[in-house]
Motif scaffolding. Structure first.
Motif, PDB file in Angstrom:
ATOM      1  N   UNK A 177      -5.004  -7.433   2.789  1.00 47.58           N
ATOM      2  CA  UNK A 177      -3.687  -6.997   3.259  1.00 47.58           C
ATOM      3  C   UNK A 177      -3.576  -5.475   3.290  1.00 47.58           C
ATOM      4  N   UNK A 178      -4.275  -4.802   2.385  1.00 40.91           N
ATOM      5  CA  UNK A 178      -4.283  -3.332   2.409  1.00 40.91           C
ATOM      6  C   UNK A 178      -4.951  -2.830   3.693  1.00 40.91           C
ATOM      7  N   UNK A 179      -6.052  -3.464   4.081  1.00 38.70           N
ATOM      8  CA  UNK A 179      -6.702  -3.095   5.351  1.00 38.70           C
ATOM      9  C   UNK A 179      -5.763  -3.344   6.536  1.00 38.70           C
ATOM     10  N   UNK A 180      -5.054  -4.459   6.483  1.00 41.07           N
ATOM     11  CA  UNK A 180      -4.127  -4.787   7.573  1.00 41.07           C
ATOM     12  C   UNK A 180      -3.007  -3.760   7.656  1.00 41.07           C
ATOM     13  N   UNK A 181      -2.503  -3.322   6.504  1.00 40.50           N
ATOM     14  CA  UNK A 181      -1.435  -2.312   6.490  1.00 40.50           C
ATOM     15  C   UNK A 181      -1.925  -0.985   7.078  1.00 40.50           C
ATOM     16  N   UNK A 182      -3.192  -0.663   6.847  1.00 38.74           N
ATOM     17  CA  UNK A 182      -3.745   0.577   7.407  1.00 38.74           C
ATOM     18  C   UNK A 182      -3.824   0.489   8.937  1.00 38.74           C
ATOM     19  N   UNK A 183      -4.180  -0.691   9.446  1.00 36.48           N
ATOM     20  CA  UNK A 183      -4.174  -0.887  10.906  1.00 36.48           C
ATOM     21  C   UNK A 183      -2.755  -0.773  11.442  1.00 36.48           C
ATOM     22  N   UNK A 184      -1.797  -1.356  10.731  1.00 34.08           N
ATOM     23  CA  UNK A 184      -0.390  -1.233  11.123  1.00 34.08           C
ATOM     24  C   UNK A 184       0.006   0.241  11.263  1.00 34.08           C
ATOM     25  N   UNK A 185      -0.370   1.047  10.273  1.00 34.42           N
ATOM     26  CA  UNK A 185       0.005   2.466  10.279  1.00 34.42           C
ATOM     27  C   UNK A 185      -0.598   3.195  11.476  1.00 34.42           C
ATOM     28  N   UNK A 186      -1.781   2.775  11.910  1.00 34.06           N
ATOM     29  CA  UNK A 186      -2.421   3.407  13.081  1.00 34.06           C
ATOM     30  C   UNK A 186      -1.781   2.961  14.390  1.00 34.06           C
TER      31      UNK A 186
ATOM     32  N   UNK B 200       0.854  -1.193   0.000  1.00 29.89           N
ATOM     33  CA  UNK B 200       0.000   0.000   0.000  1.00 29.89           C
ATOM     34  C   UNK B 200       0.886   1.239   0.000  1.00 29.89           C
ATOM     35  N   UNK B 201       0.962   1.892  -1.131  1.00 30.87           N
ATOM     36  CA  UNK B 201       1.820   3.069  -1.249  1.00 30.87           C
ATOM     37  C   UNK B 201       1.198   4.334  -0.693  1.00 30.87           C
ATOM     38  N   UNK B 202      -0.013   4.226  -0.141  1.00 33.54           N
ATOM     39  CA  UNK B 202      -0.708   5.420   0.354  1.00 33.54           C
ATOM     40  C   UNK B 202      -0.845   5.450   1.872  1.00 33.54           C
ATOM     41  N   UNK B 203      -0.062   4.633   2.572  1.00 38.52           N
ATOM     42  CA  UNK B 203      -0.147   4.639   4.035  1.00 38.52           C
ATOM     43  C   UNK B 203       0.287   5.983   4.597  1.00 38.52           C
ATOM     44  N   UNK B 204      -0.396   6.410   5.638  1.00 36.42           N
ATOM     45  CA  UNK B 204      -0.049   7.685   6.279  1.00 36.42           C
ATOM     46  C   UNK B 204       0.679   7.399   7.587  1.00 36.42           C
ATOM     47  N   UNK B 205       2.005   7.296   7.502  1.00 38.34           N
ATOM     48  CA  UNK B 205       2.831   7.126   8.693  1.00 38.34           C
ATOM     49  C   UNK B 205       3.209   8.507   9.223  1.00 38.34           C
ATOM     50  N   UNK B 206       3.546   8.613  10.511  1.00 39.48           N
ATOM     51  CA  UNK B 206       3.904   9.927  11.070  1.00 39.48           C
ATOM     52  C   UNK B 206       5.086  10.565  10.336  1.00 39.48           C
ATOM     53  N   UNK B 207       5.023  11.879  10.168  1.00 41.28           N
ATOM     54  CA  UNK B 207       6.143  12.616   9.564  1.00 41.28           C
ATOM     55  C   UNK B 207       7.115  13.043  10.656  1.00 41.28           C
TER      56      UNK B 207
END
Length: 543
Positions: A495-504, A355-362
């Motif tokens: 897996x995209x949903x899982x990656x979004x949970x990871x990012x949170x 998922x290239x659109x994950x929003x991780x902290x800057x």
């Protein structure tokens, strides 16, 4: 209907490959003449042992899995594509829960100074190999009790409900559920096939632990000797079942932990292949007219794991603050020196379902400090930061990286004590959860997203490669569903949903994905960069 199409496709592809391999096998009537050539590999560290099922690192697998052993199915050299191995073909039942492997005839176990086989490879060896991992009461396992981290991390101890010997050359695996990555997983290192006859001999001699120091397999190279921190010696297997693949008589691992020393040995032709060059050595190596330097985008991730079983790292705000305080751009520039890029997900961009659109902290030290105060730590806290003692493509300089993170955290009031151990001890203690935070990384094993999300973050992997000790049900439910769902598009959505949970939740901080370089002498022919992170010498020759 989809299952039936899948079944036919698997059968046809496996049978087509099998036809080729069976015709090749028919030519093995006598021991092959192996060219009297020597190849020296400057490796980065000592393997912890030679029993692949026990280990999880490329140092171990290069020294055992792809030299001594084979598996039922294997990865093509330089690829994540699966091809027939000790099984020449396999069938999948219409419901996707039963796999029947048809074993190759005429395969010989290696003859060594410590074992002389009296029979060829057959179903008994497959049954022994897997029953040992499945059954805690299996006699050999009771005599030599060890853990099998990959097998349990991927939940195979719960997935495989039965292994049956249908006949001497047919083995049937029955699964509890459909498991989409099962064949990919069966090509992995833990599934290397052991000799049941050799195991019986060791049991009778009261020397079961020797299976980890004196290995016997069906692979391209025969183990001769090992001197820890010095050398491993192998000889080409004249009875190898793949004709013409073994092209080196003597294969020597010269264990050389210092990357600078490896470079000098390569330049002096004291070794012809070396592992893991430092970024600063890449340009000089490229400039050497006697050397080649192939490279490719790495199928890897370097990251910082937070042990969430330790307070205050169980607090997501604390993890987010620590992540936000790390200047990853500076780390990529200083540690990777142009041979890497900042990571933005729990897997590399080359993995399908990324998922290239994950929003991780800057990066924002001021905001990080405010977040720590909000979490109840206005004055910060003390913590340990473990730094790997070895160099890896995913982290070429953990010492420097840890020092940069230590400095970044000091700016928000977090005092990090840097800790390191010898590599085997580092992994062992991390599995036991002794660290607060640790630098570690991963190179993909089989080309499947589950090998990242399940193996590194799944609940079943908490005592294995889930160094964060993070078990989060909403995430884990998606991983489990991903394993039982067929079709790449459907699995990608999960897996995209899982990656979004990871990012949170941020159980670890992704740092970088690197470029992989493989310095070799121009004397070496057909050495391929393996996307799965190992050095393989089957098929390699020396001019």
């Amino acid at each position: 209907m989809k299952q039936n199409k899948l079944l036919r496709a698997v059968r046809l592809s496996a049978i087509a490959a099998a036809t080729a391999t069976v015709s090749l096998a028919a030519t093995i009537s006598h021991a092959a003449d192996i060219p009297n050539k020597t190849l020296v590999y400057c490796s980065e560290g000592s393997p912890a042992g030679f029993d692949p099922a026990q280990y999880t690192t490329s140092t171990d697998f290069t020294a055992n899995t792809f030299t001594v052993y084979n598996r039922l199915v294997e990865f093509e050299r330089g690829s994540t594509k699966v091809e027939p191995g000790l099984a020449e073909s396999w069938d999948v039942s219409p419901d996707g829960k039963t796999y029947t492997f048809h074993l190759r005839h005429g395969v010989k176990f290696q003859t060594t100074e410590f074992f002389k086989p009296t029979r060829e490879f057959n179903a008994d060896d497959v049954i022994f190999t897997f029953e040992r991992m499945l059954d805690p009461n299996q006699p050999f396992r009771k005599a030599y009790p060890v853990s099998f981290p990959y097998f349990t991390d991927m939940g195979l101890d719960k997935l495989i409900t039965k292994i049956e010997k249908v006949d001497p050359y047919t083995v049937r695996f029955t699964l509890k559920n459909v498991n989409a990555p099962f064949i990919q997983n069966m090509a992995m290192e833990y599934a290397s096939i052991l000799s049941a006859e050799y195991a019986d001999q060791l049991l009778k001699e009261g020397k079961a632990a020797d299976i980890n120091q004196k290995p016997v397999g069906t692979g391209p190279f025969i183990f001769k000797s090992y001197t820890k921190d010095a050398t491993i010696r192998f000889e080409g297997n004249p009875d190898y079942w793949k004709p013409g693949v073994v092209k080196i008589k003597h294969l020597i691992f010269a264990i050389t932990p210092d990357a600078g020393v490896r470079v000098q040995k390569l330049k002096r032709d004291e070794c012809q292949v070396m592992s893991y060059p430092k970024p600063q050595d890449i340009a000089p190596l490229k400039a050497d007219s006697n050397l080649d330097m192939p490279s490719q985008a790495g199928f890897n991730l370097g990251y910082l794991a937070y042990n969430v079983s330790h307070k205050p790292l169980d607090n997501v705000q604390v993890r987010e603050a620590l992540d936000m305080a790390i200047n990853k751009k500076a780390i990529v520039e200083s540690v990777y020196q142009g041979a890497g890029q900042a990571a933005h997900a729990p897997m590399p961009p080359t993995q399908w379902s990324y998922d290239g659109n994950l929003k991780l902290p800057s990066y924002d030290p001021d905001k990080a400090k405010a977040l720590l105060a909000k979490a109840g730590f206005p004055n910060g806290f003390e913590i340990t930061l473990w730094a790997m003692p070895v160099q890896r493509p995913y982290n070429p300089n953990a010492k420097l990286m840890s020092e940069m993170i230590q400095s970044d955290w000091a700016k928000i009031g977090v005092k990090a004590k840097i800790v390191t151990y010898e590599w085997g001890e580092y992994i062992k203690r991390a599995h036991a959860g002794e660290d607060d935070t640790m630098l570690i990384g991963w190179t993909g094993d089989n080309g499947d997203p589950d090998n990242w999300l399940g193996t590194l973050l799944g609940c079943e992997a908490i005592n294995g490669n889930n160094f964060s000790k993070w078990c989060y049900k909403p995430f884990d439910d998606l991983i489990q569903k991903g394993r039982t769902t067929t079709g790449q598009d459907a699995r990608t959505k999960l897996y995209t949903q899982a990656e979004q949970i990871f990012a949170q939740q941020l159980p670890f901080s992704p740092i970088a994905n690197s470029t992989v370089y493989q310095p070799i002498s121009k004397k070496v022919v057909d050495m391929r960069i393996d996307p799965l992170g190992y050095a393989r010498f089957d098929g390699v020759s020396v001019k």
